[in-house]
Motif scaffolding. Structure first.
Motif, mmCIF file in Angstrom:
data_model
loop_
_atom_site.group_PDB
_atom_site.id
_atom_site.type_symbol
_atom_site.label_atom_id
_atom_site.label_comp_id
_atom_site.label_asym_id
_atom_site.label_seq_id
_atom_site.Cartn_x
_atom_site.Cartn_y
_atom_site.Cartn_z
ATOM 1 N N GLN A 37 0.825 -1.202 0.000
ATOM 2 C CA GLN A 37 0.000 0.000 0.000
ATOM 3 C C GLN A 37 0.863 1.258 0.000
ATOM 4 N N THR A 38 1.909 1.249 0.825
ATOM 5 C CA THR A 38 2.791 2.409 0.893
ATOM 6 C C THR A 38 3.533 2.612 -0.417
ATOM 7 N N PHE A 39 3.975 1.512 -1.026
ATOM 8 C CA PHE A 39 4.706 1.609 -2.288
ATOM 9 C C PHE A 39 3.846 2.258 -3.367
ATOM 10 N N PHE A 40 2.605 1.797 -3.515
ATOM 11 C CA PHE A 40 1.742 2.344 -4.566
ATOM 12 C C PHE A 40 1.346 3.788 -4.263
ATOM 13 N N ALA A 41 1.179 4.118 -2.982
ATOM 14 C CA ALA A 41 0.870 5.502 -2.613
ATOM 15 C C ALA A 41 2.037 6.423 -2.968
ATOM 16 N N VAL A 42 3.256 5.973 -2.673
ATOM 17 C CA VAL A 42 4.438 6.775 -2.981
ATOM 18 C C VAL A 42 4.640 6.866 -4.489
ATOM 19 N N ALA A 43 4.394 5.773 -5.210
ATOM 20 C CA ALA A 43 4.540 5.785 -6.664
ATOM 21 C C ALA A 43 3.610 6.818 -7.291
ATOM 22 N N ALA A 44 2.356 6.862 -6.816
ATOM 23 C CA ALA A 44 1.401 7.829 -7.350
ATOM 24 C C ALA A 44 1.828 9.258 -7.015
ATOM 25 N N ALA A 45 2.252 9.470 -5.768
ATOM 26 C CA ALA A 45 2.694 10.803 -5.350
ATOM 27 C C ALA A 45 3.940 11.222 -6.124
ATOM 28 N N PHE A 46 4.868 10.298 -6.307
ATOM 29 C CA PHE A 46 6.104 10.602 -7.032
ATOM 30 C C PHE A 46 5.802 11.027 -8.464
ATOM 31 N N MET A 47 4.931 10.298 -9.144
ATOM 32 C CA MET A 47 4.599 10.642 -10.526
ATOM 33 C C MET A 47 3.970 12.025 -10.608
ATOM 34 N N GLY A 48 3.080 12.337 -9.671
ATOM 35 C CA GLY A 48 2.442 13.646 -9.670
ATOM 36 C C GLY A 48 3.424 14.772 -9.398
ATOM 37 N N LEU A 49 4.285 14.568 -8.408
ATOM 38 C CA LEU A 49 5.266 15.599 -8.046
ATOM 39 C C LEU A 49 6.295 15.804 -9.153
ATOM 40 N N SER A 50 6.749 14.694 -9.744
ATOM 41 C CA SER A 50 7.740 14.801 -10.811
ATOM 42 C C SER A 50 7.139 15.459 -12.052
ATOM 43 N N LEU A 51 5.898 15.131 -12.368
ATOM 44 C CA LEU A 51 5.216 15.761 -13.502
ATOM 45 C C LEU A 51 5.081 17.257 -13.272
ATOM 46 N N TRP A 52 4.747 17.636 -12.037
ATOM 47 C CA TRP A 52 4.632 19.067 -11.722
ATOM 48 C C TRP A 52 5.986 19.753 -11.855
ATOM 49 N N GLY A 53 7.045 19.106 -11.339
ATOM 50 C CA GLY A 53 8.378 19.681 -11.453
ATOM 51 C C GLY A 53 8.809 19.835 -12.896
ATOM 52 N N TYR A 54 8.364 18.938 -13.753
ATOM 53 C CA TYR A 54 8.730 18.977 -15.169
ATOM 54 C C TYR A 54 7.971 20.061 -15.921
ATOM 55 N N THR A 55 6.705 20.266 -15.581
ATOM 56 C CA THR A 55 5.849 21.157 -16.372
ATOM 57 C C THR A 55 5.733 22.570 -15.806
ATOM 58 N N THR A 56 6.008 22.763 -14.519
ATOM 59 C CA THR A 56 5.774 24.074 -13.912
ATOM 60 C C THR A 56 6.700 25.142 -14.502
ATOM 61 N N LYS A 57 6.194 26.331 -14.614
ATOM 62 C CA LYS A 57 6.995 27.469 -15.058
ATOM 63 C C LYS A 57 7.676 28.160 -13.874
ATOM 64 N N LYS A 58 7.302 27.756 -12.683
ATOM 65 C CA LYS A 58 7.890 28.337 -11.477
ATOM 66 C C LYS A 58 9.336 27.864 -11.329
ATOM 67 N N ASP A 59 10.238 28.782 -11.022
ATOM 68 C CA ASP A 59 11.637 28.436 -10.807
ATOM 69 C C ASP A 59 11.798 27.846 -9.406
ATOM 70 N N LEU A 60 12.177 26.566 -9.349
ATOM 71 C CA LEU A 60 12.308 25.874 -8.059
ATOM 72 C C LEU A 60 13.737 25.871 -7.536
ATOM 73 N N SER A 61 14.642 26.588 -8.207
ATOM 74 C CA SER A 61 16.048 26.553 -7.802
ATOM 75 C C SER A 61 16.239 27.060 -6.379
ATOM 76 N N GLY A 62 15.368 27.977 -5.944
ATOM 77 C CA GLY A 62 15.482 28.504 -4.589
ATOM 78 C C GLY A 62 15.165 27.477 -3.517
ATOM 79 N N TRP A 63 14.515 26.380 -3.913
ATOM 80 C CA TRP A 63 14.182 25.338 -2.943
ATOM 81 C C TRP A 63 15.409 24.534 -2.519
ATOM 82 N N GLY A 64 16.422 24.482 -3.393
ATOM 83 C CA GLY A 64 17.544 23.568 -3.193
ATOM 84 C C GLY A 64 18.211 23.682 -1.848
ATOM 85 N N THR A 65 18.699 24.880 -1.505
ATOM 86 C CA THR A 65 19.412 25.077 -0.238
ATOM 87 C C THR A 65 18.525 24.742 0.948
ATOM 88 N N PHE A 66 17.281 25.203 0.894
ATOM 89 C CA PHE A 66 16.349 24.951 1.992
ATOM 90 C C PHE A 66 16.119 23.453 2.189
#
Length: 248
Positions: A128-157
């Motif tokens: 259950q945890t694996f499939f929940a994480v897989a779904a969350a990972f795909m959503g988060l990675s897709l957002w990171g790929y498509t977003t126009k927002k610059d996430l570089s400021g997140w790195g240090t934090f």
């Protein structure tokens, strides 16, 4: 994780070798192929880890090794960390073939190390945890790929958050030994690596234009990108499992 291909470490913002005379459609197709290779390597690494973990547990070796004490469990647990350090600091000097072998060796050793989850948690909660994480990972990675927002400021934090998380885990393991603190650490860990998933995806995407002109550089970038995403996925899985997993 340090990466020579991170565009934030580059001095120039324009690379004529990949921008001049290259049709946009060709660049987009190349980027999709590059990202697909990263995801394929990452998914193959996770699959290898899962197979090794299950086989090691099913054979009875996991219980013998990790419940028997001695130095071997520590060797298995710390070896993947040594490989990560070697790949991160040696990627400029190592051949592409060496990086490939280290990646698969790392995934295999992680499988041996993660076989312990079958000794602690029920198979249903692990699935259950694996499939929940897989779904969350795909959503988060897709957002990171498509977003126009610059996430570089997140790195240090986020990296500071990982360091703080490690310190908190060590303090709780050897000093406080608090169940409530353990749950808090797990919850924070899930959030930190969720953020790193989106951040690393955008970083991997941005690296493409710096390596598109060289098959060797691209191969290295693919391996290191897959390693980063693998670590995001596995850490998010482990923290979520410790937070909501049902124990044997």
């Amino acid at each position: 994780m340090a990466n020579q291909f991170d565009e934030r470490t580059q001095t120039g913002g324009f690379d004529p070798t990949v921008s001049v005379g290259v049709p946009r459609a060709a660049r987009d197709a190349g980027l999709r192929k590059y990202m697909l290779s990263v995801y394929n390597y990452m998914a193959s690494g996770v699959l290898l880890t899962g197979i090794v973990a299950l086989l090691f547990y099913s054979s009875g070796m996991a219980a013998q090794v990790f419940l028997g004490g001695g130095i071997l469990p520590w060797v298995i647990i710390l070896s993947p960390l040594a490989i990560i350090i070697a790949m991160s600091f040696g990627q400029n000097r190592m051949s592409t073939g060496t990086l490939h072998m280290l990646f698969w060796g790392f995934a295999t050793l992680m499988g041996l190390s993660m076989s312990t989850i079958f000794l602690v948690y029920t198979g249903v909660s692990i699935a259950q945890t694996f499939f929940a994480v897989a779904a969350a990972f795909m959503g988060l990675s897709l957002w990171g790929y498509t977003t126009k927002k610059d996430l570089s400021g997140w790195g240090t934090f986020l990296i500071m958050g990982v360091v703080g998380l490690i310190i908190a885990m060590l303090l709780n393991a050897f000093v406080f030994q608090s169940g409530a603190m353990s749950l808090a650490i797990s919850a924070i860990g899930v959030l930190i690596f969720a953020g790193l998933t989106a951040y690393d995806t955008q970083k991997i995407k941005s690296i493409y234009r710096h390596v598109a002109h060289s098959s060797d550089l691209m191969s290295r970038a693919i391996i290191m990108g897959a390693l980063n995403l693998y670590l995001d996925f596995i850490n998010m899985f482990q923290f979520l499992l410790s937070f909501m997993g049902g124990r044997e």
